[in-house]
Design an enzyme around this catalytic site. Structure first.
Site, PDB file in Angstrom:
ATOM      1  N   ASP A 133      54.377   5.705  38.685  1.00 55.23           N
ATOM      2  CA  ASP A 133      53.360   5.804  37.648  1.00 55.23           C
ATOM      3  C   ASP A 133      53.966   6.015  36.265  1.00 55.23           C
ATOM      4  O   ASP A 133      55.151   6.306  36.117  1.00 55.23           O
ATOM      5  CB  ASP A 133      52.397   6.954  37.964  1.00 55.23           C
ATOM      6  CG  ASP A 133      51.399   6.595  39.056  1.00 55.23           C
ATOM      7  OD1 ASP A 133      51.310   5.412  39.404  1.00 55.23           O
ATOM      8  OD2 ASP A 133      50.714   7.509  39.554  1.00 55.23           O
TER       9      ASP A 133
ATOM     10  N   LYS B  69      49.210   3.570  34.392  1.00 57.50           N
ATOM     11  CA  LYS B  69      47.863   3.398  33.851  1.00 57.50           C
ATOM     12  C   LYS B  69      47.748   4.171  32.549  1.00 57.50           C
ATOM     13  O   LYS B  69      48.080   5.351  32.474  1.00 57.50           O
ATOM     14  CB  LYS B  69      46.812   3.910  34.843  1.00 57.50           C
ATOM     15  CG  LYS B  69      46.808   3.146  36.159  1.00 57.50           C
ATOM     16  CD  LYS B  69      45.877   3.794  37.158  1.00 57.50           C
ATOM     17  CE  LYS B  69      45.937   3.063  38.495  1.00 57.50           C
ATOM     18  NZ  LYS B  69      45.106   3.718  39.520  1.00 57.50           N
TER      19      LYS B  69
ATOM     20  N   MET C 173      43.197  15.202  31.431  1.00 57.26           N
ATOM     21  CA  MET C 173      42.710  13.919  30.903  1.00 57.26           C
ATOM     22  C   MET C 173      41.494  14.099  29.999  1.00 57.26           C
ATOM     23  O   MET C 173      40.593  13.266  29.991  1.00 57.26           O
ATOM     24  CB  MET C 173      42.360  12.962  32.061  1.00 57.26           C
ATOM     25  CG  MET C 173      43.489  12.740  33.035  1.00 57.26           C
ATOM     26  SD  MET C 173      42.976  11.861  34.540  1.00 57.26           S
ATOM     27  CE  MET C 173      41.959  13.101  35.351  1.00 57.26           C
TER      28      MET C 173
END
Length: 259
Positions: free
Chosen positions: A36, A58, A173
């Site tokens: 990732d 991502k 996030m």
């Protein structure tokens, strides 16, 4: 047919030394590493010669590989008899989709293990001089996703429970929704002068921390130009940063408001 095996590994929060011994072993033995965006890329230097490295990072609004394709790759490589290490930032089971990937592997009868990692909500806080629990300040700690609620119009968080029932809250996030998060906590009973810290790139040499209150932190973060990846930490434990901050942060990066 003899299948390989998949290791779903937490790479830790950023500092490469915070990976577990077992996690490092999984990197070293892998034929394929599917990794990732937020892992420390220095960890890839421990891969064996000839290992296939596949990036599937991502970013908001930009995915190198969609999740369904990642599932396909895990199954495909394992069915080729390969040892696959799925390398994720932090802990793979904390907003890391480890459960979804493990379900797919189980459906295909592919052997797998989940290797826990150090999660950012605890580690970034510690590097910023903020313990998430403390006998005098916090007997409870809650991890919450701060992403997707407002913009999707599907806010299912129990804001009253968060505001009144948790001493320390770590939002992952959520920096793009910081104003909304602070407003909801205040609306549901959290005092507006509750201390808040926002920690950008925690545990790395790029770490910066902004400190304020639910009332002030959004403006402070905006002025300091802090962005993702970042952890939002809400609670009285934030006050301890003034006393026990130990990690040398990026020059000019710290913005501290009076609490």
């Amino acid at each position: 047919m003899t299948y390989g095996k998949v290791y779903i590994v937490g790479a830790g929060p950023g500092d490469e030394k915070l990976i577990t011994v077992y996690g490092l072993e999984c990197i070293q033995q892998a034929d394929v590493i599917i990794y990732d965006r937020l892992i420390n890329k220095n960890l890839l230097k421990y891969a064996k010669i000839g290992a296939e490295l596949i990036y599937c990072g991502k970013e908001p609004g930009k995915h190198a590989l969609i999740q369904e394709r990642i599932h396909e790759l895990l199954v495909e490589k394992a069915k080729q008899g390969k040892i696959v290490t799925r390398l994720k930032g932090g802990d793979p089971c904390v907003f890391g989709r480890a459960g979804e990937e493990a379900e797919v592997l189980a459906q295909h009868s592919i052997p797998f293990e989940i290797v826990p990692g150090v999660t950012a909500g605890i580690a970034a806080a510690a590097y910023a001089g903020i313990p998430v629990t403390h006998r005098e300040y916090a007997a409870s700690f809650t991890i919450v996703t701060g992403h997707g609620h407002q913009e999707k119009g599907d806010d299912r968080l129990h804001w009253e429970g968060l505001a009144k029932g948790s001493d320390t809250i770590a939002f992952y996030m959520g920096v793009g929704n910081l104003t909304y998060i602070c407003q909801k906590l205040i609306e549901h009973g959290k005092p507006s002068n509750t201390p808040v810290a926002v920690i950008e790139w925690g545990t790395t040499q790029r770490q910066r921390t902004a400190v304020g209150t639910l009332q002030t932190i959004a403006d402070i973060v905006k002025k300091a130009n802090l962005s993702h990846p970042a952890i939002i930490l809400v609670g009285e434990v934030v006050r301890l940063r003034e006393t026990i901050q130990w990690f040398a942060e990026m020059d000019g990066g710290e913005t501290v408001a009076t609490i």
